[in-house]
Design an enzyme around this catalytic site. Structure first.
Site, PDB file in Angstrom:
ATOM      1  N   ASP A   1     -10.830   1.433  -3.688  1.00 46.98           N
ATOM      2  CA  ASP A   1     -11.345   1.022  -2.377  1.00 46.98           C
ATOM      3  C   ASP A   1     -12.857   0.852  -2.413  1.00 46.98           C
ATOM      4  OD1 ASP A   1      -9.016   0.762  -1.018  1.00 46.98           O
ATOM      5  OD2 ASP A   1      -9.135   2.657   0.062  1.00 46.98           O
TER       6      ASP A   1
ATOM      7  N   ASP B   1       0.823  -1.210   0.000  1.00 47.36           N
ATOM      8  CA  ASP B   1       0.000   0.000   0.000  1.00 47.36           C
ATOM      9  C   ASP B   1       0.858   1.261   0.000  1.00 47.36           C
ATOM     10  OD1 ASP B   1      -2.437   1.363   0.062  1.00 47.36           O
ATOM     11  OD2 ASP B   1      -3.270   0.020   1.578  1.00 47.36           O
TER      12      ASP B   1
END
Ligand code: GLA
Length: 691
Positions: A495, A438
């Protein structure tokens, strides 16, 4: 020799010389092998008129300001603060099979520029780069990858914008005098300006017309300039974000990837890009077709890790058909929320008193492999790492933080060595075959050294652990570009697990990204970032379009939902080998409420049509959907895969519902098929087979 050409089955690039500098004379659909390039050059010349210089300043692979070039120059340099106006010339060429490199020099300034091109005979893409070499370092304010002419018979530029949970939005801008500038200034390729663009000729769409497409392979922020010059010529430039490069003596800008579709519209460039990414850019550690079904625990437990709960969830995920369990954020340091512990990549003994091994062994015993979330480039001030090395953090003390975190200075070799040692130890000690990597905040200032540092770390780790797959995530799709994809294997597109949002995003991302690298998860019944409640069938089919996964608490799933999910997962498994290696052709739908695509096997023998009803249609009856990329004189048998999704109000005749329908490719492409009537949030899935 003063002309050169590069060819693939998709495109031709022709170069000539203008005052000693190479220029692209033609970039477009293939030209005949015996084309007279001198005549092509002559045909491209324009007469002049009043108010102009006595000759047209050339649009070369690097237009120079000192030639009175009337637009953005291809480079801007200084040495120790003094602007340089180099005069490049004396072009030398080296040509190989499908490769060409053209070098020009300015001996007085101690500079050389090399433009290199590589044509891929299989995928049809051409890759280009510009390399600057200097005897003494020069400050690079701007250096473009090889500059190409923009199409003249074109009205608009299509580039990409986006935001968190709203990635890959197409933006159409008319070609007009002046510059269309897209710049990712925040040190990532970013949600906002992903480095991809399409240049359709007038009238081209998703399935027809001539289209040129470009992607720039750099993860640290870039600038695209599409400019119409005052006298009407057009140029396209790509390079690193302004102010991010600094002084260099050897610096390369690229790869810039180029595709052309002569007739098949954006579907043609999409197919070429998907194939090139799958076959060439991504380095797979395993058979790429067999993309395992993921289970990711983020939206089930967030930071609240509890071993008995996770083992229970793992059992349920495996029973549904998951093949890889990914433990997301919250397993390390004292990470109970997002305010602490980034940098402390040691297992949290409060949550995992015996380490990760009991969970990993359980996951393995269920037949799944194990993946782990990390965010190595970041540090929280509340961390042991920051307390020990505050000087390792990048940027000013009073910088604005993002998600309460700072970046580590990846240009510092000590930082990279530390991260390599930490991650290497983690991967050596545990049976981990996947990292979700990430990057949840932007840089305090753009800095190319940060990106070269990340690339170096990823390269070292991949060399040490070649079997480990890596996913590029940056708050969803904040780092999706062909540079990061040469070091990773999957992108977390967004997301948003809202299937309606995903349907649209997946549709537009497929203009470049193949199914195999595009992560797509079945989210919770009530979507966590839209509040929408969507049926399981729709959620499952949207995820099954790409590299499928689950990301919800499986304890919420009803027996009916489990049945549906299992059925779609097993369909995903039975079709993934040919679909992941195949191509996605998004369709021009006559009904804006329907978002449709075909996935076609490489040999053309099979395809699947996905048609998602994103809202109620304006008209009563479904409009026919015209297919694409079929053989006109071949016959195809079509079967509806999911008749069980028919809504209650639908009645009357439907050839697809009644049984297989056999038609020619020509009929399917010209007249199209009528899908059964449907409610919003229905995905029709139709499988086709060439007879
Ligand atoms: C980012 C990612 C999410 C999740 C969280 C964990 O937001 O995009 O998928 O991994 O971080 O903190």
């Amino acid at each position: 020799m003063s002309h050169w050409r590069l060819d693939t089955h998709h495109q031709t690039l022709v170069f000539g010389l203008a005052d000693g500098m190479p220029a692209a004379l033609y970039w477009g659909p293939p030209l005949p092998a015996d084309e007279d390039l001198a005549a092509l050059e002559a045909a491209g010349q324009s007469m002049l008129t009043g108010g102009m210089l006595d000759a047209l300043p050339p649009l070369t692979l690097c237009p120079e300001a000192r030639r009175s070039f009337p637009g953005q120059p291809g480079l801007s340099l200084s040495r120790q603060g003094v602007p340089l106006h180099p005069k490049f010339g004396g072009c030398t060429a080296e040509a190989g099979a499908g490769t060409l490199s053209l070098t020009v020099t300015d001996g007085d300034a101690g500079l050389a520029l090399t433009f290199s091109f590589e044509a891929d005979a299989d995928t049809g893409l051409i890759t280009a780069a510009t390399r600057l070499q200097a005897s003494e370092p020069v400050e690079i304010h701007w250096l473009a990858a090889p500059v190409l002419p923009g199409p003249q018979q074109a009205d608009e530029i299509v580039d990409i914008a986006g935001r968190w949970i709203g990635e890959f939005q197409l933006v159409r801008t008319p070609w007009a005098p002046g510059i269309r500038l897209r710049e990712a200034t925040t040190g990532r390729s970013g949600h906002e300006h992903p480095p991809f663009a399409l240049f359709p000729d007038t009238g081209a769409g998703r399935t027809s017309g001539t289209v040129r497409a470009m992607a720039f392979g750099w993860s640290g922020g870039h600038r695209m300039i599409a400019e119409e010059l005052p006298e009407g010529r057009r140029q396209i430039q790509w390079g690193h974000a302004a102010g991010s490069v600094g002084a260099q003596s050897d610096w390369t800008v690229g790869p810039l990837q180029l595709a052309v579709s002569a007739e098949a519209g954006m579907g043609g460039t999409a197919a070429a890009f998907q194939r090139h990414l799958y076959d060439r850019v991504v380095h797979w550690p395993c058979t790429p077709g067999a993309r395992p079904v993921h289970y990711n625990c983020w939206e089930a437990v967030y930071f609240d890790h509890d071993l008995p709960v996770l083992t229970d969830i793992a059992e349920r995920a495996a029973a549904l058909g998951a093949e890889r369990f990914v433990l997301d954020d919250g397993w390390f340091g004292r990470r109970d929320d997002d305010t602490s512990s980034l940098g402390d990549w040691q297992v949290d003994a409060r949550k995992y008193p015996d380490g990760l091994k009991p969970l990993i062994e359980h996951v393995k015993s269920l037949g799944m492999s194990f993946g782990l979330w990390v965010e190595p480039e970041m540090v929280n001030r509340d961390s042991d790492l920051y307390r020990a090395h505050p000087d390792w953090a990048l940027g000013a003390e009073d910088q604005i933080e993002g998600r309460g975190q700072r970046l580590l200075d990846m240009a510092n070799p000590a930082v990279r060595d530390h991260l390599f040692a930490t991650l290497d130890a983690l991967l050596t000690a545990h049976d981990i075959d996947y990292l979700k990597w990430d990057h949840n905040r932007v840089l305090p200032a753009p800095d190319a050294a940060q990106t070269t540092g990340i690339y170096d770390l990823l390269d070292r780790l991949r060399a040490a652990h070649p079997q480990v797959e890596i996913e590029s995530c940056a708050s969803g799709g904040g780092r999706i570009d062909t540079g990061i994809l040469s070091r990773t294997h999957r992108v977390w597109l967004s997301d948003s697990n809202d299937a309606l949002e995903r349907l649209r995003m997946q549709h537009d991302a497929a203009l470049f990204l193949p199914a195999a690298i595009t992560g797509a998860h079945v989210g919770p019944r009530e979507c966590h970032n839209s509040g929408r409640i969507l049926p399981m069938s729709f959620r499952a089919w949207v995820a099954a379009q790409r590299h499928m996964g689950l990301e919800m608490d499986p304890r919420e799933i009803t027996p009916d939902e489990a049945e549906t999910l299992k059925r779609v997962i097993s369909w995903y498994k039975s079709t993934r080998a040919w679909r992941m290696a195949g191509e996605i052709r998004t369709l021009d739908s006559a009904d804006p409420a329907v978002t449709a695509e075909m996935q076609i096997a490489r040999d053309g023998d099979r395809f699947v049509l996905f048609a998602g009803q994103s809202r109620a249609s304006d008209q009563t009856l479904p409009r026919p959907l015209r297919l694409t990329a079929l053989q006109p004189d071949a016959r195809y048998r079509l079967s509806l895969t999911n008749p069980e999704d028919l809504p209650r109000q639908a009645h009357g005749p439907s050839a697809l519902l009644d049984g297989p329908l056999t038609l020619s490719g020509a009929a399917l492409m010209q007249s199209g098929i009528r899908l059964p009537w449907s409610w919003p949030a229905t995905m029709w899935v139709v499988e086709g087979e060439r007879l």
